[in-house]
Design an enzyme around this catalytic site. Structure first.
Site, mmCIF file in Angstrom:
data_model
loop_
_atom_site.group_PDB
_atom_site.id
_atom_site.type_symbol
_atom_site.label_atom_id
_atom_site.label_comp_id
_atom_site.label_asym_id
_atom_site.label_seq_id
_atom_site.Cartn_x
_atom_site.Cartn_y
_atom_site.Cartn_z
ATOM 1 N N HIS A 27 0.783 -10.584 0.355
ATOM 2 C CA HIS A 27 1.722 -11.277 -0.192
ATOM 3 C C HIS A 27 1.975 -10.903 -1.589
ATOM 4 C CE1 HIS A 27 1.396 -15.006 2.680
ATOM 5 N NE2 HIS A 27 0.560 -14.318 3.020
ATOM 6 N N ASP A 125 4.597 -19.177 -3.437
ATOM 7 C CA ASP A 125 4.035 -18.825 -2.316
ATOM 8 C C ASP A 125 3.657 -20.154 -1.108
ATOM 9 O OD1 ASP A 125 3.369 -17.378 0.023
ATOM 10 O OD2 ASP A 125 2.271 -15.873 -1.140
ATOM 11 N N SER A 291 -4.561 -3.123 5.248
ATOM 12 C CA SER A 291 -5.591 -3.063 4.460
ATOM 13 C C SER A 291 -6.556 -4.329 4.651
ATOM 14 C CB SER A 291 -5.385 -2.903 2.842
ATOM 15 O OG SER A 291 -4.575 -4.193 2.554
ATOM 16 N N ALA A 347 -3.558 5.970 2.470
ATOM 17 C CA ALA A 347 -2.473 6.939 3.037
ATOM 18 C C ALA A 347 -1.249 6.738 2.458
ATOM 19 C CB ALA A 347 -2.840 6.972 4.606
ATOM 20 N N HIS A 364 -0.409 -3.637 13.753
ATOM 21 C CA HIS A 364 -0.940 -5.051 14.081
ATOM 22 C C HIS A 364 0.342 -6.257 13.898
ATOM 23 C CE1 HIS A 364 -0.503 -4.313 9.772
ATOM 24 N NE2 HIS A 364 -1.011 -5.575 9.327
ATOM 25 N N GLY A 368 5.302 -6.843 6.864
ATOM 26 C CA GLY A 368 5.813 -5.466 5.953
ATOM 27 C C GLY A 368 5.620 -4.319 6.772
ATOM 28 N N SER A 369 4.511 -4.273 7.574
ATOM 29 C CA SER A 369 4.240 -2.983 8.388
ATOM 30 C C SER A 369 5.231 -2.864 9.396
ATOM 31 C CB SER A 369 2.961 -3.256 9.124
ATOM 32 O OG SER A 369 2.630 -2.469 9.998
ATOM 33 N N GLU A 372 8.548 -1.529 7.655
ATOM 34 C CA GLU A 372 8.521 -0.219 7.244
ATOM 35 C C GLU A 372 8.639 0.763 8.335
ATOM 36 O OE1 GLU A 372 5.574 -0.794 3.104
ATOM 37 O OE2 GLU A 372 4.608 -0.010 4.943
#
Length: 472
Positions: A27, A125, A291, A347, A364, A368-369, A372
């Site tokens: 977040h 948030d 992460s 990485a 997953h 955000g993943s 990207e």
């Protein structure tokens, strides 16, 4: 508007925005990206979080330091919260109820800060609904910034008059009350796993957040999304919400403010690039689960064997592997060393994803993943765990840019054979070529700087339009 009279007029004076993201790096990062974009446009940001989390953040670019103030507020000590825990990555999810208490313990310090700094807006948030009455006591308007797309809000917060019942089947199934057709759903085991995952076994307490207040008491509803991703969902949300709904765009990597020169000279990247340069174009699968996701030993074992069975070149970012707690199958790295890398430290994901050797990704499906990876036009093999990830996976499948690893309807388990088959289908099989082409087309939309610059400008215009003059 809710309880404040906003003027609705444009104002070009630089803004001062206070930001209060939840205690999770997943977040904090997207909030910080917004902070940097605001600063780049000449606005000022007070960014509030715990000391350890602020230290974990990327450094503020030098030219933006005059515009961004990082405020470290120590968390109060809470019984049952492990010493030094300041983020969801520091604890198992069942301890989030105690992290929530610590977060709520910041109210006095935040109140004092808002009183003295007097920002034009508070961007908060989902877990920070407690800041709303504080801000409004100082006549400061509040914007809820939701880092996930609109379909999450719509799916999990249906109109009460549209729900026939609240049975498990009704909650999990595709929404039949929407004015458009969708197949997205969650599976009963996913819902039950999420519910059980909030309970601390030692005390019986659960993490319970006042989402209704967080969503309904704001003056602006901001979302990290775009009409190109989910126009129908945004239209529905905007048409059924009492405050303006403003997409801020996807904040793709092309919009992010980074030190590219430092990244290029990073020794880790140089080593990784040397290996990628030896691989064929679009042949390598990038595997990363963020992460914070904590795989079970059983899932890690099946996943590793599936990667091995696929016989595909791979780069596996496995930063959160805890030696002695979780172990890769014996001999896995030795057997696959000629075609793959298991990378156990940080990485440079964006640099890797931009390399021509990458042909697809396993993810997953964190928001955000996804952004990207699709930004670079990569097809996705999905293995979601949390509810928002499950929904995003189904949306991407619906758009035919991703394929999900088959799982047991009973408990969510999966097999190495299915992992291997799904990887090969998405990355190399002829049957998966349409997915790969669709992903490339969606990547063009996700990476459009012109498109997302307009979203950013519309977002800033909304902050200017609805600010309160006396708050400046």
């Amino acid at each position: 508007m809710d309880s404040v009279a906003l003027n609705g007029k444009s104002n070009d004076k630089p803004l001062h925005v206070a930001m209060l993201p939840w205690l999770a790096m997943g977040h904090i990062y997207p909030y910080f990206e917004v902070a940097k974009i605001l600063a780049q446009k000449g606005h000022f940001v007070t960014f509030i979080n715990s000391p350890k989390n602020i230290d974990r953040m990327p450094k503020t670019p030098k030219h933006l330091e005059p515009f961004i103030k990082l405020v470290k507020l120590p968390l109060p000590k809470i019984e049952h919260l492990p010493e030094g825990a300041e983020s969801t990555m520091d604890i198992p999810s069942k301890k989030n109820c105690f992290l929530k208490k610590a977060y709520e313990g910041l109210q006095y310090a935040v109140s004092k800060l808002l009183k003295t700094s007097n920002p034009d807006w508070v961007l908060y948030d989902f877990a920070a609904a407690w800041v709303i009455p504080i801000a409004k006591s100082y006549n400061i308007p509040c914007a809820h910034y939701n880092i996930t797309p609109a379909f999450n809000k719509v799916f999990f917060d249906p109109p009460k008059d549209k729900m026939k019942d609240y049975s498990l089947a009704s909650i999990c199934g595709p929404p039949t009350w929407l004015p458009f057709t969708t197949t997205i759903h969650i599976r009963p085991y996913e819902f039950l796993r999420a519910y059980e995952g909030t309970k601390d076994e030692e005390t019986g307490e659960r993490a319970s957040f006042d989402l209704n207040k967080a969503y309904s008491s704001c003056d602006l509803f901001l979302l990290r999304t775009s009409r190109e991703l989910e126009g129908d969902w945004l239209d529905y949300l905007a048409g059924n919400y009492k405050v303006p709904v403003v997409p801020v765009g996807l904040l793709p990597p092309s919009m992010q403010i980074r030190d590219v020169e430092e990244e290029d000279n990073n020794p880790d990247w140089v080593r990784i690039k040397d290996w990628l340069d030896t691989q064929e174009s679009s042949s390598v699968v990038y595997i990363g689960f963020g992460s914070e996701l904590k795989l079970s030993q059983e899932d890690l074992t099946e996943l590793a064997h599936g990667i091995e069975l696929s016989n595909l070149p791979f780069f596996w970012a496995l930063k959160n592997l805890k030696e002695g707690v979780l172990e890769l199958p014996e001999g896995f790295e030795e057997r696959t060393k000629e075609r793959g890398i298991v990378w156990k430290t940080w990485a440079p994901q964006l640099k890797i994803l931009a390399h021509g050797a990458i042909g697809g990704c396993m993810s997953h499906c964190g928001s955000g993943s996804v952004i990207e990876k699709v930004h670079f036009g990569h097809v996705l093999v999905t293995l979601p765990y949390l509810l928002d990830q499950c929904l995003f996976s189904r949306v991407l499948e619906e758009k035919q840019v991703a394929v999900e690893v088959p799982r047991s309807e009973k408990d969510g388990s999966f097999t190495r054979v299915d992992v291997a088959k799904t990887l090969r289908f998405a990355i190399v099989d002829e049957e998966g070529s349409a997915l790969r082409e669709n992903a490339k087309e969606m990547g063009k939309v996700f990476s459009s700087e012109e498109l997302h610059n307009k979203y950013i400008q519309d977002f800033i215009d909304a902050l200017q339009k609805y600010r309160i003059p006396s708050a400046s």
